[in-house]
Enzyme design. Sequence first.
Site, PDB file in Angstrom:
ATOM      1  N   LYS A 208      35.711  40.956  29.919  1.00 49.90           N
ATOM      2  CA  LYS A 208      35.477  41.443  31.293  1.00 49.90           C
ATOM      3  C   LYS A 208      35.705  42.961  31.391  1.00 49.90           C
ATOM      4  CE  LYS A 208      38.599  38.694  33.096  1.00 49.90           C
ATOM      5  NZ  LYS A 208      39.101  38.067  31.836  1.00 49.90           N
TER       6      LYS A 208
ATOM      7  N   ARG B  67      41.258  35.600  41.503  1.00 44.38           N
ATOM      8  CA  ARG B  67      41.723  34.624  40.520  1.00 44.38           C
ATOM      9  C   ARG B  67      42.115  33.312  41.172  1.00 44.38           C
ATOM     10  NH1 ARG B  67      43.078  38.775  36.475  1.00 44.38           N
ATOM     11  NH2 ARG B  67      43.710  37.652  34.612  1.00 44.38           N
TER      12      ARG B  67
ATOM     13  N   ARG C 254      49.067  44.778  23.731  1.00 39.07           N
ATOM     14  CA  ARG C 254      49.559  44.402  25.051  1.00 39.07           C
ATOM     15  C   ARG C 254      50.648  43.344  24.939  1.00 39.07           C
ATOM     16  NH1 ARG C 254      44.627  43.379  29.171  1.00 39.07           N
ATOM     17  NH2 ARG C 254      45.878  41.546  29.657  1.00 39.07           N
TER      18      ARG C 254
ATOM     19  N   ARG D  43      48.109  31.961  29.624  1.00 37.72           N
ATOM     20  CA  ARG D  43      47.099  32.625  30.471  1.00 37.72           C
ATOM     21  C   ARG D  43      45.848  31.762  30.570  1.00 37.72           C
ATOM     22  NH1 ARG D  43      46.806  37.943  27.259  1.00 37.72           N
ATOM     23  NH2 ARG D  43      45.029  38.459  28.572  1.00 37.72           N
TER      24      ARG D  43
HETATM   25  P1  AP5 Z   1      38.510  42.668  26.949  1.00 40.06           P
HETATM   26  O1  AP5 Z   1      37.303  43.373  27.448  1.00 40.06           O
HETATM   27  O2  AP5 Z   1      39.805  43.412  26.959  1.00 40.06           O
HETATM   28  O3  AP5 Z   1      38.645  41.231  27.686  1.00 40.06           O
HETATM   29  P2  AP5 Z   1      39.122  40.852  29.146  1.00 40.06           P
HETATM   30  O4  AP5 Z   1      38.291  39.704  29.580  1.00 40.06           O
HETATM   31  O5  AP5 Z   1      39.162  42.058  30.032  1.00 40.06           O
HETATM   32  O6  AP5 Z   1      40.587  40.340  28.793  1.00 40.06           O
HETATM   33  P3  AP5 Z   1      41.943  40.508  29.547  1.00 40.06           P
HETATM   34  O7  AP5 Z   1      42.987  39.966  28.588  1.00 40.06           O
HETATM   35  O8  AP5 Z   1      42.184  41.922  30.018  1.00 40.06           O
HETATM   36  O9  AP5 Z   1      41.757  39.577  30.751  1.00 40.06           O
HETATM   37  P4  AP5 Z   1      42.815  38.925  31.596  1.00 40.06           P
HETATM   38  O10 AP5 Z   1      42.027  38.451  32.762  1.00 40.06           O
HETATM   39  O11 AP5 Z   1      43.664  37.923  30.912  1.00 40.06           O
HETATM   40  O12 AP5 Z   1      43.862  40.128  31.874  1.00 40.06           O
HETATM   41  P5  AP5 Z   1      44.095  41.124  33.072  1.00 40.06           P
HETATM   42  O13 AP5 Z   1      44.362  42.441  32.516  1.00 40.06           O
HETATM   43  O14 AP5 Z   1      43.046  40.982  34.125  1.00 40.06           O
HETATM   44  O15 AP5 Z   1      38.190  42.151  25.457  1.00 40.06           O
HETATM   45  C1  AP5 Z   1      39.178  41.465  24.703  1.00 40.06           C
HETATM   46  C2  AP5 Z   1      39.072  41.869  23.218  1.00 40.06           C
HETATM   47  O16 AP5 Z   1      37.826  41.392  22.710  1.00 40.06           O
HETATM   48  C3  AP5 Z   1      39.067  43.397  22.973  1.00 40.06           C
HETATM   49  O17 AP5 Z   1      39.734  43.652  21.775  1.00 40.06           O
HETATM   50  C4  AP5 Z   1      37.577  43.742  22.846  1.00 40.06           C
HETATM   51  O18 AP5 Z   1      37.390  44.872  22.015  1.00 40.06           O
HETATM   52  C5  AP5 Z   1      37.024  42.479  22.205  1.00 40.06           C
HETATM   53  N1  AP5 Z   1      35.649  42.177  22.593  1.00 40.06           N
HETATM   54  C6  AP5 Z   1      35.074  42.364  23.809  1.00 40.06           C
HETATM   55  N2  AP5 Z   1      33.798  41.945  23.800  1.00 40.06           N
HETATM   56  C7  AP5 Z   1      33.570  41.468  22.553  1.00 40.06           C
HETATM   57  C8  AP5 Z   1      32.429  40.887  21.907  1.00 40.06           C
HETATM   58  N3  AP5 Z   1      31.263  40.704  22.551  1.00 40.06           N
HETATM   59  N4  AP5 Z   1      32.545  40.492  20.609  1.00 40.06           N
HETATM   60  C9  AP5 Z   1      33.717  40.652  19.940  1.00 40.06           C
HETATM   61  N5  AP5 Z   1      34.831  41.221  20.482  1.00 40.06           N
HETATM   62  C10 AP5 Z   1      34.751  41.613  21.780  1.00 40.06           C
HETATM   63  O19 AP5 Z   1      45.439  40.499  33.712  1.00 40.06           O
HETATM   64  C11 AP5 Z   1      46.657  40.553  33.018  1.00 40.06           C
HETATM   65  C12 AP5 Z   1      47.748  39.918  33.861  1.00 40.06           C
HETATM   66  O20 AP5 Z   1      47.894  40.635  35.105  1.00 40.06           O
HETATM   67  C13 AP5 Z   1      47.492  38.464  34.291  1.00 40.06           C
HETATM   68  O21 AP5 Z   1      47.899  37.537  33.300  1.00 40.06           O
HETATM   69  C14 AP5 Z   1      48.342  38.383  35.581  1.00 40.06           C
HETATM   70  O22 AP5 Z   1      49.713  38.251  35.257  1.00 40.06           O
HETATM   71  C15 AP5 Z   1      48.135  39.752  36.196  1.00 40.06           C
HETATM   72  N6  AP5 Z   1      46.982  39.792  37.118  1.00 40.06           N
HETATM   73  C16 AP5 Z   1      45.826  40.525  36.955  1.00 40.06           C
HETATM   74  N7  AP5 Z   1      44.995  40.324  37.998  1.00 40.06           N
HETATM   75  C17 AP5 Z   1      45.644  39.453  38.839  1.00 40.06           C
HETATM   76  C18 AP5 Z   1      45.274  38.849  40.072  1.00 40.06           C
HETATM   77  N8  AP5 Z   1      44.072  39.091  40.651  1.00 40.06           N
HETATM   78  N9  AP5 Z   1      46.148  38.005  40.651  1.00 40.06           N
HETATM   79  C19 AP5 Z   1      47.352  37.737  40.072  1.00 40.06           C
HETATM   80  N10 AP5 Z   1      47.757  38.284  38.881  1.00 40.06           N
HETATM   81  C20 AP5 Z   1      46.898  39.127  38.274  1.00 40.06           C
END
Ligand code: AP5
Length: 218
Positions: free
Chosen positions: A13, A88, A160, A171
């Site tokens: 994402k 979410r 991270r 998660r």
């Molecule tokens: P990446 O692009 O980083 O993936 P992502 O989907 O953004 O993953 P996240 O781990 O950031 O998502 P998340 O929703 O768990 O975390 P968030 O930060 O929102 O890609 C991942 C990896 O794959 C990278 O190494 C990339 O290079 C690689 N990659 C990408 N595309 C690829 C491809 N096509 N092929 C191969 N490799 C590829 O949230 C973190 C925490 O914050 C949550 O757990 C929660 O505690 C809190 N939080 C955030 N938002 C909320 C909310 N709205 N409400 C409550 N808590 C929240």
Amino acid sequence: MDVVLLGPPGAGKGTQAKRLAATFNLLHISTGDLLREEVGKGSELGQQAASYMQKGELVPDDLVAKMLVTRLHSQQGLAGCVFDGYPRTRAQAELLDGLLAELGRRVDVAVYLEVPDDEVVARLGGRRSCPSCGAVYHLRTQPPARDGVCDVCGSQLVVREDDKEEVIRQRLAVYRTHTEPLLELYGGRGVLARVPGQGTPEEVFLRLADAVRGGRER
Ligand code: AP5
């Protein structure tokens, strides 16, 4: 145009939202990045959020909502937003509807990036992130030019805190329980586009961009 990006942790994402924002002139709103910024600053909000994030739990809605509203109103001269990691939960989806309605807008397209669990674990296991500028790398698929150093700003890359295997599993479980039901919500409104998230980031981006253009024409 307002785009919601849905998908499990590690679906890509963040990687794709940055490109979508640049291509379609949208504001990128990542609640995960905003929360990590607060944690990094050691603010009261950051201190409250950190314990939830370390365990892979959702941060309470009211804490996330405050940051979202501030960021949403920082938008100037852009064509809309790409929401990455928000909503979410159903309650968050309702809040977003209300905020957009106040601005005379709505969710035009919700894109679901489909990636299987074993791929998610492999992606997150190899992820390296820049704590300064937020750039994201992968040791195998998107390595930085110099080992451990951000191509964009030269900072040291980090793993991270929530990219440990047991936290990744948690998660994923939270995602299944709270966020996956949103597929039904947006599907029922006729704004959901399912996009296979496997393949190179470039291949995925082409599919995503098509889905977003389809949403704009609706
Ligand atoms: P990446 O692009 O980083 O993936 P992502 O989907 O953004 O993953 P996240 O781990 O950031 O998502 P998340 O929703 O768990 O975390 P968030 O930060 O929102 O890609 C991942 C990896 O794959 C990278 O190494 C990339 O290079 C690689 N990659 C990408 N595309 C690829 C491809 N096509 N092929 C191969 N490799 C590829 O949230 C973190 C925490 O914050 C949550 O757990 C929660 O505690 C809190 N939080 C955030 N938002 C909320 C909310 N709205 N409400 C409550 N808590 C929240």
